[in-house]
Design an enzyme around this catalytic site. Sequence first.
Site, PDB file in Angstrom:
ATOM      1  N   SER A 128       0.833  -1.207   0.000  1.00 64.09           N
ATOM      2  CA  SER A 128       0.000   0.000   0.000  1.00 64.09           C
ATOM      3  C   SER A 128       0.862   1.250   0.000  1.00 64.09           C
ATOM      4  CB  SER A 128      -0.859  -0.034   1.256  1.00 64.09           C
ATOM      5  OG  SER A 128      -1.430   1.224   1.504  1.00 64.09           O
ATOM      6  N   TYR A 153      -2.030  -1.499  10.944  1.00 63.98           N
ATOM      7  CA  TYR A 153      -2.254  -1.964   9.571  1.00 63.98           C
ATOM      8  C   TYR A 153      -1.071  -1.569   8.685  1.00 63.98           C
ATOM      9  CZ  TYR A 153      -3.641  -1.353   4.719  1.00 63.98           C
ATOM     10  OH  TYR A 153      -3.637  -1.349   3.352  1.00 63.98           O
ATOM     11  N   LYS A 157       2.132  -3.799   6.644  1.00 58.90           N
ATOM     12  CA  LYS A 157       2.568  -3.730   5.237  1.00 58.90           C
ATOM     13  C   LYS A 157       4.080  -3.525   5.167  1.00 58.90           C
ATOM     14  CE  LYS A 157      -1.418  -4.397   3.413  1.00 58.90           C
ATOM     15  NZ  LYS A 157      -1.699  -5.730   2.886  1.00 58.90           N
TER      16      LYS A 157
HETATM   17  C1  UD1 Z   1      -6.462   3.920   3.827  1.00 57.24           C
HETATM   18  C2  UD1 Z   1      -5.017   3.509   3.865  1.00 57.24           C
HETATM   19  C3  UD1 Z   1      -4.706   2.580   2.747  1.00 57.24           C
HETATM   20  C4  UD1 Z   1      -5.637   1.408   2.781  1.00 57.24           C
HETATM   21  C5  UD1 Z   1      -7.067   1.896   2.683  1.00 57.24           C
HETATM   22  C6  UD1 Z   1      -8.008   0.706   2.767  1.00 57.24           C
HETATM   23  C7  UD1 Z   1      -3.502   5.101   4.812  1.00 57.24           C
HETATM   24  C8  UD1 Z   1      -2.698   6.318   4.555  1.00 57.24           C
HETATM   25  N1  UD1 Z   1      -4.178   4.660   3.771  1.00 57.24           N
HETATM   26  O1  UD1 Z   1      -6.618   4.759   2.716  1.00 57.24           O
HETATM   27  O2  UD1 Z   1      -3.387   2.101   2.868  1.00 57.24           O
HETATM   28  O3  UD1 Z   1      -5.352   0.537   1.732  1.00 57.24           O
HETATM   29  O4  UD1 Z   1      -7.311   2.799   3.748  1.00 57.24           O
HETATM   30  O5  UD1 Z   1      -8.693   0.591   3.934  1.00 57.24           O
HETATM   31  O6  UD1 Z   1      -3.517   4.548   5.875  1.00 57.24           O
HETATM   32  N2  UD1 Z   1     -13.026  10.290   3.633  1.00 57.24           N
HETATM   33  C9  UD1 Z   1     -14.037  11.179   3.907  1.00 57.24           C
HETATM   34  N3  UD1 Z   1     -15.221  10.700   4.355  1.00 57.24           N
HETATM   35  C10 UD1 Z   1     -15.451   9.355   4.541  1.00 57.24           C
HETATM   36  C11 UD1 Z   1     -14.405   8.435   4.261  1.00 57.24           C
HETATM   37  C12 UD1 Z   1     -13.193   8.946   3.814  1.00 57.24           C
HETATM   38  O7  UD1 Z   1     -13.877  12.389   3.751  1.00 57.24           O
HETATM   39  O8  UD1 Z   1     -16.543   8.971   4.990  1.00 57.24           O
HETATM   40  C13 UD1 Z   1     -11.738  10.808   3.117  1.00 57.24           C
HETATM   41  C14 UD1 Z   1     -10.558  10.477   4.002  1.00 57.24           C
HETATM   42  O9  UD1 Z   1     -10.368  11.451   4.973  1.00 57.24           O
HETATM   43  C15 UD1 Z   1      -9.436  10.409   2.975  1.00 57.24           C
HETATM   44  C16 UD1 Z   1     -10.113   9.957   1.692  1.00 57.24           C
HETATM   45  O10 UD1 Z   1     -11.494  10.197   1.877  1.00 57.24           O
HETATM   46  O11 UD1 Z   1      -8.920  11.700   2.785  1.00 57.24           O
HETATM   47  C17 UD1 Z   1      -9.895   8.498   1.385  1.00 57.24           C
HETATM   48  O12 UD1 Z   1     -10.210   7.744   2.558  1.00 57.24           O
HETATM   49  P1  UD1 Z   1     -10.299   6.150   2.547  1.00 57.24           P
HETATM   50  O13 UD1 Z   1     -11.167   5.704   1.425  1.00 57.24           O
HETATM   51  O14 UD1 Z   1     -10.682   5.716   3.926  1.00 57.24           O
HETATM   52  O15 UD1 Z   1      -8.842   5.665   2.197  1.00 57.24           O
HETATM   53  P2  UD1 Z   1      -7.415   6.121   2.822  1.00 57.24           P
HETATM   54  O16 UD1 Z   1      -7.530   6.548   4.220  1.00 57.24           O
HETATM   55  O17 UD1 Z   1      -6.790   7.048   1.845  1.00 57.24           O
END
Ligand code: UD1
Length: 343
Positions: A128, A153, A157
């Site tokens: 990841s 997590y 990795k």
């Molecule tokens: C995280 C992990 C990644 C992992 C993935 C799968 C980190 C840096 N990244 O990705 O390695 O493979 O999860 O579980 O640890 N968001 C919102 N509202 C929501 C959900 C998310 O605004 O309800 C935003 C988050 O703040 C983020 C973006 O959307 O900025 C993506 O979030 P998400 O889909 O959870 O993935 P990551 O956190 O990037």
Amino acid sequence: MSKPRILVTGGTGYIGSHTTVELINAGYDVVIFDNLSNSNIEVLDGIEAITGVRPAFIKGDVNDIATLDCLFQAYPGIEGIINFAASKAVGESVQKPLLYYRNNLNSLMNLLEMVEKYQVKGFVFSSSCTVYGEPDVNPVTEESPIKPATSPYGNTKQISEEIITDFIHSGANFHAIILRYFNPVGAHPSALIGELPIGVPQNLIPYLTQTAIGIRKELSVFGDDYDTPDGSCIRDFINVVDLAKAHVIAVKRMIEGKSADKIEIFNLGTGNGVSVLELINTFESATGVKVPHRITGRREGDIEKVWANPERANKVLGWTAETPLADTMRNAWKWQQHLAEKK
Ligand code: UD1
């Protein structure tokens, strides 16, 4: 000539099922091993409907080395392993670190023992972009520094990459390819397979599509005060089918003896950074469906911005993330609608 046999652990999961489809389409004989802890057996119906082939399925846990060994005896000649059997929720890993270390590390070591015992040629590991932490410079290359993990997590990795590297350096006779995924999203264009989050989704896209269809009231956008053009976080959203295709190329490269090194690492991303707010806009304009959303506070542990430099994968693997984000959003929506129809 018989088809090369590939073991896909976690093959009924989100990325595993899409990869199984691409492997079957490319002419491989796929054996799935999955404990169904975060997936559903009906995924096999979707795979069969798309490809016309129902892959062999064995229910079991990769932590159970005896069952794993039976599998290798029952399905001789496995040439490659793609390992998706791991836990992946960042927040949960903070709550249940031992579960994550056990699941993600024991299972890896068990599989590597099988690689050696049964002379498997190639091993693909799902890593990841989390290994880069909060990068100093974007886009990140494979040489960008590995930062201290911000969750158990993420740590699994990093440790997994080290375990594979150490094992290769010890002289173990196989090739490995480590794929560092950015943010996999979307679903198969047939809408027959996709992401099936259990409970309240933690990731952005399933939460977004569930909000669009009315299961959730509104999507929380976690922060608009980041140092980015619109203040929301930036990610590299990569289409899951594009991602799946990279696994087929990787496993083929190893079993056909084309690897340049015993261990190779590739970023799998588009090279484009897209903010959370831009993503919501793209979804709305691609589907014509509004997503009620509200800016809330930052989510603990979030990275501000990260996107890939995918040039190595482009040049060496001949792979490119080609699906436009709008198509990916339409497919994610089609999948959500398909799920709603099934109920
Ligand atoms: C995280 C992990 C990644 C992992 C993935 C799968 C980190 C840096 N990244 O990705 O390695 O493979 O999860 O579980 O640890 N968001 C919102 N509202 C929501 C959900 C998310 O605004 O309800 C935003 C988050 O703040 C983020 C973006 O959307 O900025 C993506 O979030 P998400 O889909 O959870 O993935 P990551 O956190 O990037």
